[in-house]
Design a protein around this motif. Structure first.
Motif, PDB file in Angstrom:
ATOM      1  N   UNK A 234       6.764  80.964 -20.831  1.00 41.99           N
ATOM      2  CA  UNK A 234       8.103  81.483 -21.112  1.00 41.99           C
ATOM      3  C   UNK A 234       8.951  81.593 -19.854  1.00 41.99           C
ATOM      4  N   UNK A 235       8.343  81.380 -18.704  1.00 39.16           N
ATOM      5  CA  UNK A 235       9.085  81.475 -17.443  1.00 39.16           C
ATOM      6  C   UNK A 235      10.250  80.489 -17.460  1.00 39.16           C
ATOM      7  N   UNK A 236      11.408  80.981 -17.085  1.00 37.01           N
ATOM      8  CA  UNK A 236      12.594  80.139 -17.058  1.00 37.01           C
ATOM      9  C   UNK A 236      13.422  80.197 -18.314  1.00 37.01           C
ATOM     10  N   UNK A 237      12.894  80.816 -19.379  1.00 32.33           N
ATOM     11  CA  UNK A 237      13.698  80.980 -20.596  1.00 32.33           C
ATOM     12  C   UNK A 237      14.921  81.823 -20.264  1.00 32.33           C
ATOM     13  N   UNK A 238      16.119  81.397 -20.691  1.00 31.23           N
ATOM     14  CA  UNK A 238      17.336  82.159 -20.367  1.00 31.23           C
ATOM     15  C   UNK A 238      17.197  83.635 -20.717  1.00 31.23           C
ATOM     16  N   UNK A 239      17.627  84.492 -19.817  1.00 32.01           N
ATOM     17  CA  UNK A 239      17.581  85.930 -20.045  1.00 32.01           C
ATOM     18  C   UNK A 239      18.986  86.514 -19.836  1.00 32.01           C
ATOM     19  N   UNK A 240      19.091  87.824 -19.894  1.00 28.15           N
ATOM     20  CA  UNK A 240      20.379  88.534 -19.842  1.00 28.15           C
ATOM     21  C   UNK A 240      21.220  88.236 -21.075  1.00 28.15           C
ATOM     22  N   UNK A 241      20.563  87.770 -22.157  1.00 28.43           N
ATOM     23  CA  UNK A 241      21.276  87.531 -23.404  1.00 28.43           C
ATOM     24  C   UNK A 241      21.781  88.805 -24.046  1.00 28.43           C
ATOM     25  N   UNK A 242      21.284  89.945 -23.547  1.00 26.44           N
ATOM     26  CA  UNK A 242      21.772  91.222 -24.061  1.00 26.44           C
ATOM     27  C   UNK A 242      23.256  91.405 -23.846  1.00 26.44           C
ATOM     28  N   UNK A 243      23.810  90.678 -22.862  1.00 29.25           N
ATOM     29  CA  UNK A 243      25.260  90.739 -22.642  1.00 29.25           C
ATOM     30  C   UNK A 243      26.007  90.280 -23.891  1.00 29.25           C
TER      31      UNK A 243
ATOM     32  N   UNK B 107      19.140  88.060 -33.010  1.00 29.93           N
ATOM     33  CA  UNK B 107      17.818  87.706 -33.523  1.00 29.93           C
ATOM     34  C   UNK B 107      17.767  86.246 -33.955  1.00 29.93           C
ATOM     35  N   UNK B 108      18.906  85.693 -34.357  1.00 34.50           N
ATOM     36  CA  UNK B 108      18.982  84.278 -34.727  1.00 34.50           C
ATOM     37  C   UNK B 108      18.471  83.386 -33.592  1.00 34.50           C
ATOM     38  N   UNK B 109      18.742  83.799 -32.367  1.00 29.51           N
ATOM     39  CA  UNK B 109      18.346  83.016 -31.190  1.00 29.51           C
ATOM     40  C   UNK B 109      17.088  83.566 -30.519  1.00 29.51           C
ATOM     41  N   UNK B 110      16.750  84.837 -30.823  1.00 32.21           N
ATOM     42  CA  UNK B 110      15.647  85.504 -30.140  1.00 32.21           C
ATOM     43  C   UNK B 110      14.342  85.461 -30.930  1.00 32.21           C
ATOM     44  N   UNK B 111      14.409  85.000 -32.179  1.00 30.07           N
ATOM     45  CA  UNK B 111      13.203  84.945 -32.986  1.00 30.07           C
ATOM     46  C   UNK B 111      12.219  83.921 -32.418  1.00 30.07           C
ATOM     47  N   UNK B 112      10.939  84.124 -32.681  1.00 29.85           N
ATOM     48  CA  UNK B 112       9.882  83.290 -32.096  1.00 29.85           C
ATOM     49  C   UNK B 112      10.008  81.835 -32.531  1.00 29.85           C
ATOM     50  N   UNK B 113       9.912  80.876 -31.590  1.00 28.24           N
ATOM     51  CA  UNK B 113       9.897  81.052 -30.126  1.00 28.24           C
ATOM     52  C   UNK B 113      11.323  81.250 -29.606  1.00 28.24           C
ATOM     53  N   UNK B 114      11.513  82.243 -28.781  1.00 31.48           N
ATOM     54  CA  UNK B 114      12.846  82.666 -28.370  1.00 31.48           C
ATOM     55  C   UNK B 114      13.573  81.609 -27.538  1.00 31.48           C
ATOM     56  N   UNK B 115      14.858  81.430 -27.851  1.00 34.42           N
ATOM     57  CA  UNK B 115      15.724  80.585 -27.032  1.00 34.42           C
ATOM     58  C   UNK B 115      16.353  81.379 -25.892  1.00 34.42           C
ATOM     59  N   UNK B 116      16.365  82.712 -26.050  1.00 35.80           N
ATOM     60  CA  UNK B 116      16.969  83.574 -25.040  1.00 35.80           C
ATOM     61  C   UNK B 116      16.350  84.964 -25.157  1.00 35.80           C
ATOM     62  N   UNK B 117      16.239  85.654 -24.035  1.00 34.29           N
ATOM     63  CA  UNK B 117      15.772  87.032 -24.009  1.00 34.29           C
ATOM     64  C   UNK B 117      16.953  87.956 -23.736  1.00 34.29           C
TER      65      UNK B 117
END
Length: 360
Positions: free
Chosen positions: A68-77, A254-264
């Motif tokens: 999962x390393x490198x998966x886009x994060x900061x999607x909480x914004x 959740x549409x994008x975060x559901x397994x396997x996540x596209x963004x965290x």
């Protein structure tokens, strides 16, 4: 914003009175936040990927997470944008409660953003040091707690309600500030600890947020409050729109975060959402019910506390790894199984919490 505009336009056309209804504005708030999340989500994922804003993985974490390393994060914004825009559009902006929840949500979101930024720029999975993180969390939490205490208009706003008991209420006095502080900060960190698997934290947040919307609606309505035998708090109804925005934004994410996540979501989302749930629970006077409905968050937090305490005192670990979801991973449970089972448990706990409205 649109609520105020509709109120002004009612003098020209009575049909705009429709927007005075809290239920309609909540539905529109949910749909607005959901639409923003779904439309902005793909663009944000591409942007985060382009600038290599990816997740750092702990060296001591489960090996299954290394991929999962490198998966886009900061999607909480994305979640915060959807919540804030939707709330500003459909809430009554003359309500002090609206501005307090937005202050807390954005304040904790900013702390999370700094934490995520340090992880990404410096490649340090630990991010912002615990000392400074708790310092700023305490500053925001205590400020919100003091404002709520000092602006209270009825005694029940600073009293503790015990669920399932009709007449058990405790006057807190200045202790209210400490309670509110611990609920806001504790809820924030509990959700953050739970956010370790794809979609694990966001759906329980949506479920608890939706349940708090029910509490806000009945607590802010004189007829329902009287019928259910719960205290009435003027102005609390506006929290329904905010909770609706959490539901819409969370489902969109959740549409994008559901397994396997596209963004965290990262800490920018987890810290903010946890604090948002905490401050709403404080406002609607349902801190103990939040403890029940957010049982997954509570257990995840307790597992960390027990693990650390056991290791320091005895040199032995209780769990294979903490938080608890990692323990099940190392036992060989597939990630989707852990996620869905935690979701099911949350549904049950939320129903128990909602039952407290009638079982008294």
């Amino acid at each position: 914003m649109l609520y105020s505009l509709a109120s002004y336009l009612t003098q020209f056309y009575s049909g705009f009175n429709l927007f005075q209804y809290l239920t309609l504005r909540t539905i529109l708030g949910v749909l607005t936040a959901l639409l923003i999340s779904l439309l902005v989500g793909p663009w944000m994922i591409r942007y985060l990927s382009r600038y290599n804003i990816g997740q750092s993985i702990r060296d001591d974490g489960p090996k299954s997470h290394f991929s999962k390393a490198g998966t886009p994060t900061m999607g909480g914004a994305l979640i915060l944008i959807a919540i804030v825009v939707s709330t500003l559009l459909w809430s009554d902006l003359s309500s002090r409660f609206v501005w307090i929840v937005l202050f807390v949500t954005m304040g904790f979101g900013l702390i999370g953003w700094v934490d995520d930024y340090k992880k990404i720029v410096f490649g340090n999975s630990k991010g912002l040091s615990a000392r400074y993180k708790y310092l700023w969390q305490s500053a925001v939490g205590l400020t919100a707690a003091y404002v709520l205490f000092s602006t209270a208009t009825v005694p029940i706003e600073t009293q503790l309600i015990v669920p399932f008991f009709k007449s058990v209420v405790f006057d807190l006095g200045w202790m209210y500030i400490l309670l509110a502080y611990f609920v806001i900060v504790g809820s924030s960190n509990a959700v953050n600890l739970t956010d370790g698997l794809d979609g694990l934290a966001i759906l329980p947040t949506v479920l608890v947020g939706g349940a708090l919307a029910v509490f806000a609606y009945v607590t802010g309505n004189t007829n329902f409050a009287a019928y259910l035998g719960i205290p009435y708090i003027p102005g609390v109804g506006e929290m329904v729109v905010f909770c609706g925005a959490i539901v819409g934004a969370g489902l969109g994410f959740l549409w994008f975060n559901t397994y396997p996540a596209q963004v965290f979501m990262g800490d920018v989302g987890a810290l903010a959402l946890g604090a948002a749930l905490g401050v709403v629970a404080v406002i609607v006077r349902q801190e103990l019910v939040l403890f029940i409905m957010g049982g997954i968050f509570v257990v995840e937090t307790i597992s960390v506390v027990l693990q650390v305490a056991s290791y320091k005192l005895t040199g032995r670990r209780i769990f294979r790894m903490a938080p608890l979801h990692h323990h099940f991973e190392l036992k060989g449970w597939p990630e989707p199984r852990i996620i869905v089972r935690f979701w099911i448990i949350t549904v049950i706990l939320v129903l128990i919490g909602l039952a407290s409205l009638k079982v008294r």
